[in-house]
Design a protein around this motif. Structure first.
Motif, short mmCIF file in Angstrom:
data_model
loop_
_atom_site.label_atom_id
_atom_site.label_comp_id
_atom_site.label_asym_id
_atom_site.label_seq_id
_atom_site.Cartn_x
_atom_site.Cartn_y
_atom_site.Cartn_z
N GLY A 144 17.63 -9.60 -29.82
CA GLY A 144 17.19 -9.48 -31.21
C GLY A 144 15.68 -9.31 -31.35
O GLY A 144 15.05 -8.58 -30.59
N ILE A 145 15.13 -10.01 -32.34
CA ILE A 145 13.71 -9.88 -32.67
C ILE A 145 12.84 -10.30 -31.49
O ILE A 145 11.82 -9.68 -31.19
CB ILE A 145 13.36 -10.72 -33.93
N GLY A 146 13.25 -11.35 -30.79
CA GLY A 146 12.46 -11.85 -29.65
C GLY A 146 12.32 -10.82 -28.54
O GLY A 146 11.22 -10.57 -28.04
N GLN B 246 9.36 -6.15 -25.79
CA GLN B 246 9.27 -4.69 -25.59
C GLN B 246 8.02 -4.13 -26.26
O GLN B 246 7.34 -3.26 -25.70
CB GLN B 246 10.53 -4.02 -26.16
N HIS B 247 7.69 -4.63 -27.45
CA HIS B 247 6.50 -4.18 -28.16
C HIS B 247 5.23 -4.48 -27.36
O HIS B 247 4.36 -3.61 -27.23
CB HIS B 247 6.41 -4.82 -29.54
N PRO C 41 -1.20 -0.42 -25.71
CA PRO C 41 -2.12 0.30 -24.82
C PRO C 41 -2.78 -0.64 -23.82
O PRO C 41 -3.09 -0.26 -22.71
CB PRO C 41 -3.16 0.91 -25.77
N ASN C 42 -2.95 -1.89 -24.26
CA ASN C 42 -3.58 -2.88 -23.39
C ASN C 42 -2.65 -4.10 -23.34
O ASN C 42 -2.90 -5.10 -24.00
CB ASN C 42 -4.94 -3.24 -24.02
N PRO C 43 -1.54 -4.00 -22.57
CA PRO C 43 -0.52 -5.06 -22.64
C PRO C 43 -1.04 -6.40 -22.11
O PRO C 43 -1.97 -6.43 -21.31
CB PRO C 43 0.63 -4.53 -21.78
#
Length: 174
Positions: free
Chosen positions: A18-20, A25-26, A31-33
């Motif tokens: 779900g949201i978590g 993934q987001h 660009p700078n994880p």
């Protein structure tokens, strides 16, 4: 937009779906994880965490943390696990997302279910905030950014429609 956000470390609860999982993934797509993405979930080895396990096997910055937010002992163990790799740098962002929804009719509602729901959804984020506060403070102190900012240290409490007091989700199934 999270474009200007520089998060070195983040913990997402309920990260297996779900949201978590969406948050995990987001953060990977930024660009700078983050250097550290701690993914908390109740049963990391279980079938419901399969997609998270697959992600973690491809991305070494994901660390899956066993975490039951209604259990203080589990929270304490998770805080210790998260603190280890961070060394002195602390945790930038705590995203309290874990929650349960037990849709019951009024006839079938029980004290046990209501108590479990309240403990997980309401007390859980409070206990998480208390347990992770030292790590968040460390991150805030070590940050070059001045003022309040999610890039320093923050707690974000989120909920789906299941947490809405405006929606009678559940008891209209009577």
């Amino acid at each position: 937009s999270m474009a200007g956000l520089h998060v070195r470390s983040v913990l997402v609860t309920g990260a297996n779906r779900g949201i978590g999982l969406g948050f995990v993934q987001h953060f990977l797509r930024m660009p700078n994880p983050p250097q550290w993405i701690f993914a908390g979930c109740r049963d990391p080895k279980g079938q419901r965490a399969q997609e998270l396990q697959n992600l973690a096997s491809k991305h070494p910055n994901i660390i899956i943390i066993p975490l039951e937010v209604s259990d203080p002992a589990s929270i304490k163990a998770a805080a210790a696990k998260v603190g280890e790799p961070l060394g002195g740098s602390g945790l930038n962002l705590l995203i309290n997302n874990a929650g349960i929804l037990k849709a019951q009719s009024l006839d079938n509602e029980t004290l046990q279910d209501m108590t479990e729901t309240y403990t997980t959804n309401t007390v859980g984020p409070l206990l998480m905030g208390q347990a992770f506060q030292p790590l968040l403070k460390k991150a805030a102190q070590g940050s070059p950014v001045s003022g309040l900012s999610c890039s320093k240290a923050a707690i974000v409490n989120i909920s789906s429609i299941g947490g809405s007091v405006a929606s009678f989700f559940g008891w209209e199934l009577i």
